[in-house]
Design a protein around this motif. Structure first.
Motif, PDB file in Angstrom:
ATOM      1  N   ALA A 156       0.835  -1.196   0.000  1.00  0.00           N
ATOM      2  CA  ALA A 156       0.000   0.000   0.000  1.00  0.00           C
ATOM      3  C   ALA A 156       0.876   1.254   0.000  1.00  0.00           C
ATOM      4  CB  ALA A 156      -0.926   0.000   1.202  1.00  0.00           C
ATOM      5  N   GLN A 157       2.023   1.210   0.658  1.00  0.00           N
ATOM      6  CA  GLN A 157       2.912   2.362   0.683  1.00  0.00           C
ATOM      7  C   GLN A 157       3.628   2.542  -0.648  1.00  0.00           C
ATOM      8  OE1 GLN A 157       5.517   1.829   3.996  1.00  0.00           O
ATOM      9  NE2 GLN A 157       3.879   1.898   5.494  1.00  0.00           N
ATOM     10  N   ALA A 158       3.949   1.446  -1.315  1.00  0.00           N
ATOM     11  CA  ALA A 158       4.696   1.515  -2.559  1.00  0.00           C
ATOM     12  C   ALA A 158       3.793   1.810  -3.749  1.00  0.00           C
ATOM     13  CB  ALA A 158       5.434   0.194  -2.783  1.00  0.00           C
ATOM     14  N   GLY A 159       2.509   1.594  -3.621  1.00  0.00           N
ATOM     15  CA  GLY A 159       1.603   1.797  -4.739  1.00  0.00           C
ATOM     16  C   GLY A 159       1.419   0.502  -5.509  1.00  0.00           C
ATOM     17  N   THR A 160       0.559   0.532  -6.494  1.00  0.00           N
ATOM     18  CA  THR A 160       0.310  -0.662  -7.285  1.00  0.00           C
ATOM     19  C   THR A 160       1.190  -0.634  -8.532  1.00  0.00           C
ATOM     20  OG1 THR A 160      -1.489   0.448  -8.413  1.00  0.00           O
ATOM     21  CG2 THR A 160      -2.063  -0.848  -6.486  1.00  0.00           C
ATOM     22  N   PRO A 161       1.622  -1.792  -8.990  1.00  0.00           N
ATOM     23  CA  PRO A 161       2.458  -1.825 -10.190  1.00  0.00           C
ATOM     24  C   PRO A 161       1.640  -1.460 -11.419  1.00  0.00           C
ATOM     25  CG  PRO A 161       1.978  -4.049  -9.434  1.00  0.00           C
ATOM     26  CD  PRO A 161       1.430  -3.101  -8.406  1.00  0.00           C
ATOM     27  N   PRO A 162       2.290  -0.955 -12.460  1.00  0.00           N
ATOM     28  CA  PRO A 162       1.542  -0.594 -13.668  1.00  0.00           C
ATOM     29  C   PRO A 162       1.006  -1.831 -14.375  1.00  0.00           C
ATOM     30  CG  PRO A 162       3.899  -0.336 -14.014  1.00  0.00           C
ATOM     31  CD  PRO A 162       3.709  -0.674 -12.574  1.00  0.00           C
ATOM     32  N   GLN A 163      -0.030  -1.645 -15.119  1.00  0.00           N
ATOM     33  CA  GLN A 163      -0.612  -2.717 -15.916  1.00  0.00           C
ATOM     34  C   GLN A 163       0.279  -2.984 -17.133  1.00  0.00           C
ATOM     35  OE1 GLN A 163      -3.332  -4.499 -15.027  1.00  0.00           O
ATOM     36  NE2 GLN A 163      -3.189  -3.302 -13.135  1.00  0.00           N
ATOM     37  N   PRO A 164       0.312  -4.210 -17.657  1.00  0.00           N
ATOM     38  CA  PRO A 164       1.147  -4.511 -18.829  1.00  0.00           C
ATOM     39  C   PRO A 164       0.866  -3.589 -20.015  1.00  0.00           C
ATOM     40  CG  PRO A 164       0.380  -6.542 -17.844  1.00  0.00           C
ATOM     41  CD  PRO A 164      -0.309  -5.415 -17.121  1.00  0.00           C
ATOM     42  N   SER A 165      -0.378  -3.186 -20.184  1.00  0.00           N
ATOM     43  CA  SER A 165      -0.701  -2.297 -21.310  1.00  0.00           C
ATOM     44  C   SER A 165      -0.042  -0.925 -21.163  1.00  0.00           C
ATOM     45  CB  SER A 165      -2.215  -2.142 -21.434  1.00  0.00           C
ATOM     46  OG  SER A 165      -2.744  -1.567 -20.250  1.00  0.00           O
ATOM     47  N   GLU A 166       0.249  -0.518 -19.932  1.00  0.00           N
ATOM     48  CA  GLU A 166       0.901   0.772 -19.701  1.00  0.00           C
ATOM     49  C   GLU A 166       2.397   0.717 -19.963  1.00  0.00           C
ATOM     50  OE1 GLU A 166      -1.565   2.835 -16.155  1.00  0.00           O
ATOM     51  OE2 GLU A 166      -0.514   0.987 -15.592  1.00  0.00           O
ATOM     52  N   LEU A 167       2.971  -0.477 -20.089  1.00  0.00           N
ATOM     53  CA  LEU A 167       4.414  -0.634 -20.269  1.00  0.00           C
ATOM     54  C   LEU A 167       4.828  -0.742 -21.728  1.00  0.00           C
ATOM     55  CD1 LEU A 167       5.055  -3.190 -17.395  1.00  0.00           C
ATOM     56  CD2 LEU A 167       5.445  -0.735 -17.368  1.00  0.00           C
ATOM     57  N   LYS A 168       3.895  -0.731 -22.648  1.00  0.00           N
ATOM     58  CA  LYS A 168       4.212  -0.862 -24.065  1.00  0.00           C
ATOM     59  C   LYS A 168       4.885   0.414 -24.573  1.00  0.00           C
ATOM     60  CE  LYS A 168       0.651  -4.197 -25.122  1.00  0.00           C
ATOM     61  NZ  LYS A 168      -0.571  -4.482 -25.843  1.00  0.00           N
ATOM     62  N   LEU A 169       5.926   0.237 -25.384  1.00  0.00           N
ATOM     63  CA  LEU A 169       6.634   1.370 -25.965  1.00  0.00           C
ATOM     64  C   LEU A 169       5.826   1.969 -27.102  1.00  0.00           C
ATOM     65  CD1 LEU A 169      10.225  -0.113 -26.129  1.00  0.00           C
ATOM     66  CD2 LEU A 169       9.366   1.568 -24.524  1.00  0.00           C
ATOM     67  N   THR A 170       5.951   3.273 -27.246  1.00  0.00           N
ATOM     68  CA  THR A 170       5.288   3.945 -28.359  1.00  0.00           C
ATOM     69  C   THR A 170       6.231   3.970 -29.563  1.00  0.00           C
ATOM     70  OG1 THR A 170       6.115   6.129 -27.767  1.00  0.00           O
ATOM     71  CG2 THR A 170       4.021   5.433 -26.752  1.00  0.00           C
ATOM     72  N   GLU A 171       5.694   4.285 -30.718  1.00  0.00           N
ATOM     73  CA  GLU A 171       6.500   4.396 -31.942  1.00  0.00           C
ATOM     74  C   GLU A 171       7.584   5.458 -31.780  1.00  0.00           C
ATOM     75  OE1 GLU A 171       7.269   3.190 -35.893  1.00  0.00           O
ATOM     76  OE2 GLU A 171       5.558   2.513 -34.724  1.00  0.00           O
TER      77      GLU A 171
END
Length: 87
Positions: A24-39
């Motif tokens: 709870a102190q560290a926060g939640t990890p990002p979702q896999p869709s948020e980790l995708k690189l953009t062009e």
């Protein structure tokens, strides 16, 4: 204001003070869709690090592990001279 802490706090003391849910102190990890690189990120990525001293020192390389007596300090002194002389 809390009392000054002793250097000898136990895990139980820390749990009582901060709680046992560390995620709870560290926060939640990002979702896999948020980790995708953009062009744009892919096109702008560098494949090689910046060279600081030609063929010797590169940016983002910070470790120099070796046994004692193998010349680590001498190498670092040489690097500092080369950087100072801009050679």
């Amino acid at each position: 204001m809390s009392a000054p802490r002793s250097k000898d706090m136990t895990l139980q003391d820390l749990t009582q003070e901060y709680g046992s849910d560390t995620t709870a102190q560290a926060g939640t990890p990002p979702q896999p869709s948020e980790l995708k690189l953009t062009e744009a990120e892919l096109n702008g990525a560098r494949l090689t690090p910046t060279c600081i001293v030609r063929d010797l020192i590169y940016a983002d390389v910070a470790a120099l592990p070796a046994p004692g007596g193998t010349g680590k300090t001498t190498l670092k002194l040489y690097e500092m001279v080369r950087i100072g002389l801009r050679a």
